[in-house]
Design an enzyme around this catalytic site. Structure first.
Site, PDB file in Angstrom:
ATOM      1  CB  SER A 185      -0.966  -0.040   1.187  1.00  0.00           C
ATOM      2  OG  SER A 185      -1.970   0.928   1.068  1.00  0.00           O
ATOM      3  CG  ASP A 193      -7.297  -3.242  -2.309  1.00  0.00           C
ATOM      4  OD1 ASP A 193      -7.822  -2.373  -1.593  1.00  0.00           O
ATOM      5  OD2 ASP A 193      -6.064  -3.456  -2.326  1.00  0.00           O
ATOM      6  CG  HIS A 213      -5.550  -2.604   0.963  1.00  0.00           C
ATOM      7  ND1 HIS A 213      -4.988  -2.319  -0.258  1.00  0.00           N
ATOM      8  CD2 HIS A 213      -4.913  -1.804   1.867  1.00  0.00           C
ATOM      9  CE1 HIS A 213      -4.058  -1.396  -0.113  1.00  0.00           C
ATOM     10  NE2 HIS A 213      -3.977  -1.070   1.164  1.00  0.00           N
TER      11      HIS A 213
END
Length: 281
Positions: A147, A224, A256
């Protein structure tokens, strides 16, 4: 540098250290996994892992389930904190800015510039420290992340290919100058000049730098919840334009979080092991 935690793990050791950082102007922590062969003094390839928003130096060690295969492959794993911390360090008004959200850049705007020098800390201070203190194989250091940390891994690798010889990411923020997370962070840390943002944007960087790596690996969950912030297709298009080999794998059903990361961690460790072996031969 002070050892604050040590746990035996797959015949190696998972450790947490604290140091007073000259770059961050505060105390900071980092995690390191040393496989058994490293404890015996054998030089090993090493991977920096950059975690995402709200995470700490310990998140990767607990949640990613990387130590088992790293022990087998003889990989050292280094996991810094995601930002400077402390009472004297500026804090944001939300979870996606300030402490826990350093974005792995050098801030230029107040009140952030005093402490938020994460790129300098990683590429100069911590990079040198781990080579001096641990049996890291020279020229065999890679970087990966998740991320915000995937953004950090891609951008730092593209800006410092002399330091990092392999790069991969899980659900990275691929074009932060074109998504709300990045726009919020960059406007506060770097100011309003969007041209300055591009030197911290993986999609823009690959267009400028060209093909630097034999391969880049990205895994992305199709389910996600933050997919609209990540823009993997923009990065893929940029790689195609400059001839940078990229394997972008999208996976149905995955979100995610760290269950997703656990599912494909072995692939990333094996990818880096091959890339780093090639780099030193």
């Amino acid at each position: 540098m002070e050892l604050v935690q040590r746990n035996t793990c797959f015949a190696g050791e998972q450790r947490i250290y604290q140091l007073d950082s000259s770059s961050l102007k505060t105390a900071t922590k980092f995690g390191i996994f040393l496989p058994e062969v490293a404890l015996q003094g054998q030089a090993c390839p090493a991977l920096f892992y950059l975690a995402g928003l709200t995470c700490t130096e310990e998140t990767f060690a607990i949640k990613a389930h990387a130590q088992r295969l790293a022990a087998q492959l003889g990989l050292i794993l280094i996991s810094p904190d995601t930002s400077p911390r402390g009472e004297q360090v500026a804090q944001g008004d939300h979870w996606d800015i300030g402490q826990g959200a350093g974005f792995y850049i050098n801030a230029t705007e107040q009140p952030w510039a005093e402490h938020y020098q994460m790129e300098r800390f990683l590429t100069e201070e911590l990079y040198s420290l781990v080579q001096a203190e641990f049996p890291v194989q020279k020229g065999a250091i890679g970087i990966f992340g998740h991320s915000m940390g995937g953004h950090g891994a891609l951008t730092l690798a593209l800006k410092h290919p002399d330091l990092f010889k392999s790069v991969s990411a899980f659900a990275p923020i691929c074009a932060p100058s074109q998504c709300p997370w990045g726009e919020k962070a960059f406007s506060q840390y770097l100011g309003s000049d969007r041209q300055q943002w591009l030197s911290h944007d993986a999609t823009a960087l690959v267009q400028t730098k060209g093909a630097l790596f034999k391969a880049i690996l990205i895994d992305q969950g199709i389910d996600d919840q933050f997919y609209s912030q990540l823009n993997p297709m923009l990065f893929q298009q940029a790689c195609e334009q400059v001839g940078q080999p990229l394997e972008l794998r999208e996976h149905a059903g995955y979100d995610h979080g760290y269950y997703f990361i656990q599912s494909f961690m072995d692939d990333h460790l094996q990818f880096h092991a091959v890339q780093l072996q090639t780099a030193v031969h």
